[in-house]
Design a protein around this motif. Structure first.
Motif, short mmCIF file in Angstrom:
data_model
loop_
_atom_site.label_atom_id
_atom_site.label_comp_id
_atom_site.label_asym_id
_atom_site.label_seq_id
_atom_site.Cartn_x
_atom_site.Cartn_y
_atom_site.Cartn_z
N ASP A 73 -25.70 20.76 0.19
CA ASP A 73 -24.77 21.93 -0.18
C ASP A 73 -23.35 21.66 0.47
N ILE A 74 -23.23 20.35 1.28
CA ILE A 74 -22.15 20.67 2.17
C ILE A 74 -21.33 18.97 2.03
N SER A 75 -21.86 18.18 1.20
CA SER A 75 -21.62 17.04 1.10
C SER A 75 -20.37 16.66 0.71
N ASP A 76 -19.94 17.47 -0.33
CA ASP A 76 -18.58 17.39 -1.07
C ASP A 76 -17.36 17.41 -0.21
N VAL A 77 -17.01 16.54 0.80
CA VAL A 77 -15.78 16.43 1.54
C VAL A 77 -15.01 15.05 1.35
N GLY A 78 -15.11 14.69 0.10
CA GLY A 78 -14.43 13.44 -0.12
C GLY A 78 -14.75 12.05 0.47
N VAL A 79 -15.82 12.06 0.86
CA VAL A 79 -16.36 10.71 1.53
C VAL A 79 -17.67 10.43 0.68
N SER A 80 -18.24 9.26 1.05
CA SER A 80 -19.57 8.90 0.15
C SER A 80 -20.75 9.58 1.17
N GLN A 81 -21.89 9.81 0.57
CA GLN A 81 -23.05 10.30 1.31
C GLN A 81 -23.44 9.44 2.52
N PRO A 82 -23.35 8.16 2.66
CA PRO A 82 -23.85 7.61 3.86
C PRO A 82 -22.57 7.88 4.96
N THR A 83 -21.41 8.07 4.48
CA THR A 83 -20.43 8.62 5.62
C THR A 83 -20.59 10.02 5.97
N VAL A 84 -21.17 10.87 4.84
CA VAL A 84 -21.25 12.07 5.43
C VAL A 84 -22.50 12.16 6.39
N SER A 85 -23.58 11.39 6.13
CA SER A 85 -24.93 11.38 7.01
C SER A 85 -24.18 10.89 8.54
N HIS A 86 -23.29 9.80 8.48
CA HIS A 86 -22.99 9.19 9.81
C HIS A 86 -22.18 10.38 10.57
N HIS A 87 -21.37 11.14 9.88
CA HIS A 87 -20.53 12.38 10.41
C HIS A 87 -21.48 13.31 10.90
N LEU A 88 -22.41 13.78 10.31
CA LEU A 88 -23.49 14.55 10.88
C LEU A 88 -24.02 14.13 12.00
N LYS A 89 -24.48 12.94 11.99
CA LYS A 89 -25.14 12.54 13.21
C LYS A 89 -24.36 12.55 14.08
N LYS A 90 -22.92 12.28 14.16
CA LYS A 90 -22.02 12.24 15.32
C LYS A 90 -22.01 13.78 15.84
N LEU A 91 -21.96 14.55 14.96
CA LEU A 91 -21.71 16.09 15.41
C LEU A 91 -23.40 16.61 16.05
N SER A 99 -30.67 20.12 13.48
CA SER A 99 -31.15 19.83 12.21
C SER A 99 -32.56 20.14 12.10
N GLU A 100 -33.10 20.08 10.85
CA GLU A 100 -34.37 20.44 10.49
C GLU A 100 -34.74 19.69 9.19
N ARG A 101 -35.87 18.90 9.19
CA ARG A 101 -36.21 18.11 7.74
C ARG A 101 -36.94 19.00 6.90
N ARG A 102 -36.87 19.43 5.79
CA ARG A 102 -37.77 20.31 5.06
C ARG A 102 -37.92 19.41 3.63
N GLY A 103 -39.12 18.87 3.46
CA GLY A 103 -39.23 17.81 2.36
C GLY A 103 -38.29 16.78 2.42
N THR A 104 -37.40 16.56 1.35
CA THR A 104 -36.36 15.44 1.24
C THR A 104 -35.34 15.84 1.75
N TRP A 105 -34.98 17.24 2.08
CA TRP A 105 -33.67 17.75 2.51
C TRP A 105 -33.56 17.96 4.01
N VAL A 106 -32.35 17.86 4.64
CA VAL A 106 -32.14 18.27 5.84
C VAL A 106 -31.52 19.33 5.96
N TYR A 107 -31.62 20.32 6.81
CA TYR A 107 -30.85 21.74 6.73
C TYR A 107 -30.06 21.60 8.53
#
Length: 126
Positions: A73-91, A99-107
Motif C-alpha cells: 500500500d505504500i510503495s508508490d513513491v516514484g522508485v522501483s520496488q527493490p529501492t522501496v525495500s532498501h529504504h524501508l530497511k534503512k528506516l 515490521s511483521e511478515r504476514r504471508g507474502t506481505w510485510v506490514y
C-alpha cells in the motif's frame, strides 16, 4: 533472518508514574552538549529520515489507518520496488519502523518510543 542492528532508546512515558519512568536517550538539545554516544544514536535516526523517499515512506506508514501499512500500500513513491525495500530497511535499521511478515506481505509500523525520543531531544521548551 535479518542481521540488522537496531538502536535501543528509552523514553519517559508522559502518563507513567515517576517511579516507573526511565531517563530518555538524550536530553533536550538546550540542556547541554550531547555526549558522543547520544549524538551517534540520534544522528543515525535523523540520517535515515534525511532522504526524501525515506521521509515519504515514513510519512505514509505513520499516517496509514490503523497505525500500520502493508508494503503493497505504500510503495508508490516514484522508485522501483527493490529501492522501496532498501529504504524501508534503512528506516527499520535506524529503529524508526518495526515490521511483521504476514504471508507474502510485510506490514510496517512506526516505533513510537524512538520518535518520542527524537521529539524530546528537539524540544526547545526545556
Amino acid at each position: 533472518m535479518s542481521n540488522s542492528q537496531m538502536v535501543e532508546l528509552t523514553v519517559v512515558e508522559p502518563d507513567a508514574p515517576a517511579a516507573e519512568s526511565v531517563v530518555p536517550c538524550c536530553p533536550p538539545i538546550t540542556a547541554g552538549e550531547l555526549s558522543v554516544a547520544d549524538a551517534e544514536k540520534m544522528a543515525a535516526m535523523f540520517k535515515a529520515l534525511s532522504d526524501p523517499v525515506r521521509l515519504r515512506l515514513f510519512s505514509k506508514v505513520a499516517s496509514h489507518a490503523g497505525g500500520e501499512a502493508c508494503v503493497c500500500d505504500i510503495s508508490d513513491v516514484g522508485v522501483s520496488q527493490p529501492t522501496v525495500s532498501h529504504h524501508l530497511k534503512k528506516l527499520k535499521d535506524a529503529g524508526l519502523l518495526t515490521s511483521e511478515r504476514r504471508g507474502t506481505w510485510v506490514y510496517y509500523s512506526v516505533e513510537p518510543s524512538v520518535v518520542a525520543a527524537m521529539s524530546a531531544m528537539l524540544d526547545l521548551r526545556n
